[in-house]
Design a protein around this motif. Structure first.
Motif, PDB file in Angstrom:
ATOM      1  N   LEU A 310       0.915  -1.324  -0.174  1.00  0.00           N
ATOM      2  CA  LEU A 310      -0.076   0.127  -0.083  1.00  0.00           C
ATOM      3  C   LEU A 310       0.743   1.217   0.047  1.00  0.00           C
ATOM      4  CD1 LEU A 310      -2.951   0.980   0.207  1.00  0.00           C
ATOM      5  CD2 LEU A 310      -2.636   0.974   2.551  1.00  0.00           C
ATOM      6  N   GLU A 311       2.012   1.326   0.706  1.00  0.00           N
ATOM      7  CA  GLU A 311       2.698   2.240   0.754  1.00  0.00           C
ATOM      8  C   GLU A 311       3.517   2.808  -0.520  1.00  0.00           C
ATOM      9  OE1 GLU A 311       7.114   3.612   3.219  1.00  0.00           O
ATOM     10  OE2 GLU A 311       6.215   1.575   3.312  1.00  0.00           O
ATOM     11  N   THR A 312       3.825   2.018  -1.395  1.00  0.00           N
ATOM     12  CA  THR A 312       4.104   2.420  -2.588  1.00  0.00           C
ATOM     13  C   THR A 312       3.132   2.998  -3.579  1.00  0.00           C
ATOM     14  OG1 THR A 312       5.634   0.250  -2.564  1.00  0.00           O
ATOM     15  CG2 THR A 312       5.131   1.179  -4.840  1.00  0.00           C
ATOM     16  N   LEU A 313       1.956   2.658  -3.505  1.00  0.00           N
ATOM     17  CA  LEU A 313       0.908   3.333  -4.426  1.00  0.00           C
ATOM     18  C   LEU A 313       0.697   4.742  -3.473  1.00  0.00           C
ATOM     19  CD1 LEU A 313      -1.565   0.546  -4.956  1.00  0.00           C
ATOM     20  CD2 LEU A 313       0.135   1.461  -6.483  1.00  0.00           C
ATOM     21  N   GLN A 314       0.790   4.763  -2.231  1.00  0.00           N
ATOM     22  CA  GLN A 314       0.585   6.097  -1.638  1.00  0.00           C
ATOM     23  C   GLN A 314       1.776   7.109  -2.010  1.00  0.00           C
ATOM     24  OE1 GLN A 314       0.059   4.719   2.385  1.00  0.00           O
ATOM     25  NE2 GLN A 314      -1.971   4.469   2.486  1.00  0.00           N
ATOM     26  N   ASN A 315       2.824   6.714  -1.972  1.00  0.00           N
ATOM     27  CA  ASN A 315       3.862   7.422  -2.177  1.00  0.00           C
ATOM     28  C   ASN A 315       3.932   8.007  -3.689  1.00  0.00           C
ATOM     29  OD1 ASN A 315       5.312   7.267   0.174  1.00  0.00           O
ATOM     30  ND2 ASN A 315       6.745   5.361  -0.507  1.00  0.00           N
ATOM     31  N   ILE A 316       3.262   7.329  -4.755  1.00  0.00           N
ATOM     32  CA  ILE A 316       3.253   7.603  -6.044  1.00  0.00           C
ATOM     33  C   ILE A 316       1.810   8.659  -6.195  1.00  0.00           C
ATOM     34  CG2 ILE A 316       2.406   6.979  -8.420  1.00  0.00           C
ATOM     35  CD1 ILE A 316       3.981   4.288  -7.824  1.00  0.00           C
ATOM     36  N   LYS A 317       0.909   8.334  -5.125  1.00  0.00           N
ATOM     37  CA  LYS A 317      -0.398   9.102  -5.389  1.00  0.00           C
ATOM     38  C   LYS A 317       0.035  10.704  -4.863  1.00  0.00           C
ATOM     39  CE  LYS A 317      -5.105   9.681  -3.652  1.00  0.00           C
ATOM     40  NZ  LYS A 317      -5.990   8.956  -2.893  1.00  0.00           N
TER      41      LYS A 317
END
Length: 317
Positions: A310-317
């Motif tokens: 989840l953290e990877t996608l949150q960082n991209i967002k």
């Protein structure tokens, strides 16, 4: 119609099933009552769909053998829905993603051709993830898959239809003027959009895949580099990125000098094909490459990004 359940007619032999339909049609002709004919006809329509339509109804434009490499041990990952700007807070099974009903057509021809490439490259993915060196044949399989994957997605259909629309907007007014035909800009726009809107997405992607198959060996001269990183790599619904820093404005043909193609293999492995006469990828920082790749995946994706964290996608967002 009790004979519909007869195991003889559930045989996988197409000839047997074809004769069964002919027999049903002859039986249908002997029925005098329209209502009875209607019942038989509806059953024949059902049989035609089940006999002649392929089993591969849900056709993946990003294959499952690739998507599964970005999941957890339960075969699930997080999804970033770009159109809603929302990351789902629960993990979703990978096998229901990146698919469209009869995307490559109902005859199964393109789907079966792609499956042959997928079966070969699936073993290549496994060797990469296990950090095993590839032989020459396996490198060629991977290069061919990268080319096919670039041309086979919903995003590519959008792009081809858009380019067609742009071309018609430039060409059609000139042709009409030469023919002495009077027209307004609104009439031209309406005609072109109507024409593009009637084009089959299935036919468009079939043309795109045929183009890739005709050019299947055109990436053989590119160098191959596999990057291993601890940073988490994402995958999108259009996973192959094509770049050209040598010819940034017009160098995106597959035979152009300076071409670079990137394909995520798994959450920790990234494949790069590049023109080694122009670039030296070996001296680049792998983590920086992956960070840039994830950002471009976000920009280029049609609808969805996928990651097992989840953290990877949150960082991209």
């Amino acid at each position: 119609m009790h004979f519909l359940n007869n195991k003889h007619y559930q045989d996988n032999d197409v000839i047997t099933r074809t004769f069964f339909i002919i027999r049903c049609q002859n039986f249908y002709k002997t029925l005098p009552a329209p209502i009875h004919r209607g019942i038989i006809l509806s059953n024949l329509n059902y049989l035609f769909r089940t006999v002649f339509m392929p089993k591969q109804k849900n056709q993946h434009y990003v294959p499952r053998c690739l998507l599964k490499n970005f999941t957890d041990k339960n075969g699930k990952f997080f999804i970033f829905r770009l159109l809603q700007n929302k990351i789902l807070d629960i993990k979703i099974p990978y096998y229901d993603q990146c698919k469209t009903e009869y995307f490559y057509g109902s005859d199964g021809i393109i789907e079966n051709k792609l499956k042959k490439f997928e079966d070969r490259v699936s073993n290549v993915f496994n060797k990469i993830i296990s950090n095993t060196a590839l032989n020459t044949y396996e490198e060629l399989c991977l290069k061919q898959f990268v080319l096919l994957q670039y041309f086979r997605t919903e995003h590519m259909v959008d792009k081809r239809l858009y380019l067609m629309l742009e071309s018609l907007n430039k060409i059609l007014p000139t042709v009409l003027i030469q023919k002495g035909v009077k027209f307004s800009k609104e009439e031209i726009d309406s005609y072109i959009r109507t024409y593009i809107g009637k084009l089959s997405r299935s036919d468009t992607v079939q043309d795109s895949v045929h183009l890739a198959l005709e050019s299947i060996n055109h990436l053989d001269d590119l160098a191959l580099e596999i990057i291993h990183t601890k940073n988490n790599i994402v995958i999108s619904d259009h996973p192959v990125i094509m770049l050209n820093f040598f010819q940034p404005s017009y160098g995106h043909g597959i035979d152009c000098a300076g071409l670079i193609l990137l394909l995520p293999i798994s959450s920790n492995y990234l494949c790069i094909l590049y023109d080694e006469g122009i670039y030296n990828i070996k001296h680049e920082n792998p983590d920086c490459i992956v960070d840039s790749f994830n950002k471009i995946q976000y920009i280029q994706a049609r609808e969805s990004l996928y990651s097992n964290t989840l953290e990877t996608l949150q960082n991209i967002k």
